[in-house]
Write a protein that holds these residues in place. Sequence first.
Motif, PDB file in Angstrom:
ATOM      1  N   ILE A  12       0.832  -1.217   0.000  1.00  0.00           N
ATOM      2  CA  ILE A  12       0.000   0.000   0.000  1.00  0.00           C
ATOM      3  C   ILE A  12       0.859   1.257   0.000  1.00  0.00           C
ATOM      4  O   ILE A  12       0.587   2.216  -0.751  1.00  0.00           O
ATOM      5  CB  ILE A  12      -0.942  -0.022   1.223  1.00  0.00           C
ATOM      6  N   PHE A  13       1.901   1.269   0.792  1.00  0.00           N
ATOM      7  CA  PHE A  13       2.734   2.471   0.880  1.00  0.00           C
ATOM      8  C   PHE A  13       3.435   2.796  -0.447  1.00  0.00           C
ATOM      9  O   PHE A  13       3.386   3.952  -0.910  1.00  0.00           O
ATOM     10  CB  PHE A  13       3.747   2.307   2.014  1.00  0.00           C
ATOM     11  N   PRO A  14       4.077   1.834  -1.120  1.00  0.00           N
ATOM     12  CA  PRO A  14       4.652   2.165  -2.446  1.00  0.00           C
ATOM     13  C   PRO A  14       3.588   2.574  -3.466  1.00  0.00           C
ATOM     14  O   PRO A  14       3.838   3.451  -4.321  1.00  0.00           O
ATOM     15  CB  PRO A  14       5.334   0.856  -2.854  1.00  0.00           C
ATOM     16  N   ASP A  15       2.392   1.927  -3.388  1.00  0.00           N
ATOM     17  CA  ASP A  15       1.310   2.307  -4.309  1.00  0.00           C
ATOM     18  C   ASP A  15       0.887   3.745  -4.072  1.00  0.00           C
ATOM     19  O   ASP A  15       0.664   4.508  -5.027  1.00  0.00           O
ATOM     20  CB  ASP A  15       0.144   1.348  -4.103  1.00  0.00           C
ATOM     21  N   TYR A  16       0.813   4.118  -2.795  1.00  0.00           N
ATOM     22  CA  TYR A  16       0.453   5.498  -2.487  1.00  0.00           C
ATOM     23  C   TYR A  16       1.519   6.468  -2.990  1.00  0.00           C
ATOM     24  O   TYR A  16       1.192   7.517  -3.563  1.00  0.00           O
ATOM     25  CB  TYR A  16       0.261   5.673  -0.982  1.00  0.00           C
ATOM     26  N   LEU A  17       2.778   6.145  -2.793  1.00  0.00           N
ATOM     27  CA  LEU A  17       3.853   7.028  -3.259  1.00  0.00           C
ATOM     28  C   LEU A  17       3.795   7.197  -4.779  1.00  0.00           C
ATOM     29  O   LEU A  17       4.042   8.301  -5.298  1.00  0.00           O
ATOM     30  CB  LEU A  17       5.215   6.447  -2.840  1.00  0.00           C
ATOM     31  N   PHE A  18       3.456   6.097  -5.491  1.00  0.00           N
ATOM     32  CA  PHE A  18       3.345   6.189  -6.946  1.00  0.00           C
ATOM     33  C   PHE A  18       2.199   7.117  -7.327  1.00  0.00           C
ATOM     34  O   PHE A  18       2.326   7.968  -8.227  1.00  0.00           O
ATOM     35  CB  PHE A  18       3.136   4.785  -7.527  1.00  0.00           C
ATOM     36  N   ARG A  19       1.046   6.929  -6.649  1.00  0.00           N
ATOM     37  CA  ARG A  19      -0.109   7.782  -6.964  1.00  0.00           C
ATOM     38  C   ARG A  19       0.175   9.234  -6.610  1.00  0.00           C
ATOM     39  O   ARG A  19      -0.228  10.153  -7.326  1.00  0.00           O
ATOM     40  CB  ARG A  19      -1.342   7.298  -6.180  1.00  0.00           C
ATOM     41  N   ARG A  20       0.899   9.446  -5.525  1.00  0.00           N
ATOM     42  CA  ARG A  20       1.085  10.817  -5.037  1.00  0.00           C
ATOM     43  C   ARG A  20       2.147  11.570  -5.816  1.00  0.00           C
ATOM     44  O   ARG A  20       1.916  12.727  -6.243  1.00  0.00           O
ATOM     45  CB  ARG A  20       1.470  10.766  -3.549  1.00  0.00           C
ATOM     46  N   TYR A  21       3.290  10.954  -6.033  1.00  0.00           N
ATOM     47  CA  TYR A  21       4.409  11.721  -6.585  1.00  0.00           C
ATOM     48  C   TYR A  21       4.651  11.449  -8.070  1.00  0.00           C
ATOM     49  O   TYR A  21       5.324  12.245  -8.737  1.00  0.00           O
ATOM     50  CB  TYR A  21       5.691  11.402  -5.808  1.00  0.00           C
ATOM     51  N   VAL A  22       4.134  10.334  -8.598  1.00  0.00           N
ATOM     52  CA  VAL A  22       4.308  10.076 -10.028  1.00  0.00           C
ATOM     53  C   VAL A  22       3.081  10.546 -10.803  1.00  0.00           C
ATOM     54  O   VAL A  22       3.196  11.274 -11.805  1.00  0.00           O
ATOM     55  CB  VAL A  22       4.546   8.580 -10.283  1.00  0.00           C
TER      56      VAL A  22
END
Length: 410
Positions: A12-22
């Motif tokens: 979940i955390f890497p998925d969130y980082l992808f959605r947020r910053y990419v």
Amino acid sequence: MFEFLLCSLLTIFPDYLFRRYVQGKRIGREITLYSVWFELRWGITACIILTVSLITLIFYFHPSTKSVTSVFRTVAVLPETGGRVAEIYVKLNDKVAAGQPLFRLDNTEEEAAAELARRQIAEVDAEMTVARTELIAADGAIVQAEAAVKQAQDEYDTQVELNRLNPNVVARREIERRQVALEGRKGGLTAVLSNKQTLETKIASLLPSQKASAEAALQQADANLAKTTVRAGVSGTLSQFALRVGEVVNPMLRPAGVLVPEEAGRTALVAGFGQIEAQVMKVGMIAEATCIGKPFTIIPMVVTQVQDVIAGGQLRASDQLIDVAQLAKPGTLTVFLEPLYPGLLDGIPPGSSCIANAYTNSHDELSSPDISTGRWLYLHVVDAVGLVHAMILRMQALMLPVQTLVLGGH
């Protein structure tokens, strides 16, 4: 929860980082409470799958159980024979040593039997002395009989010789009388010789046998007398000992109390693991335990014995047929755990409830040169996730007093 948080850091955390910053999506705008599933669906799905897989992996290869107890067995204080209590030497909750007298039953009958056996031994000894005296008298009687035989023989020979020289000097009747007298003397000699042999047999066999029987009777009487004094079989604490003088105790129905051995429950823990762990639990596995009787403490242990049968399936023959449905409740795999070092179970009251973890160790297989890369990686993962279970056990050790004293309402 701990496994879910750990898995969320990888999903979940890497998925969130992808959605947020990419992708540039922001919380509160594109990512809201209502759209969190759609935006993070891949991470949430992967987290759930990984969490279930991790929990299964941990609990299968590193089993845990709350059915752990420092099992101990007490020793019933029972006399070997029934009787009425005559004297008590200890009190309730006294510390006693092995062989220490606890109480005594009325032993009047046993003392009388022992005294009778002693008198029988003394009687046999007196008969032995009399027999030896009679043997001396028999020797004297033999000497007298031999002298009488010799005298009768000489008189007979004289009469025969006179009759041979001059038949008219000695009458035939006189010679016959001398012959009869000689035979009588020989019979008397045979009788005293037989009497001596009888006395010798009596001294050598009969009286020693009677004495041995009397001594055996004395030993039996002493043994029965010793049974009237009940002693502690092991060192320990005397519990439930409410005996009174005059009370009747019986080895079948009325025990006098319970003796708790000193080492009871302080040598090993008995754990009940799930049946699914039967292929994993092996002798030599490292384990850890924490007990209610000794909070905030992790005890390193080792598996010393794994019972190869499930106690829940045992069948006892009776006059009724057993329905298998009555045995449907699954039993547990009984495992014996001993501390790695002496004294680690000191301070834990016998009978305490504990929590235990056992850890699979793949060191030997990992050291094999023929292991494949996939197998090597898999075994490393299995050994590594044991750390998670160890952390959970330590969290349980910290929360155990809170759950017992606060949440449990005690």
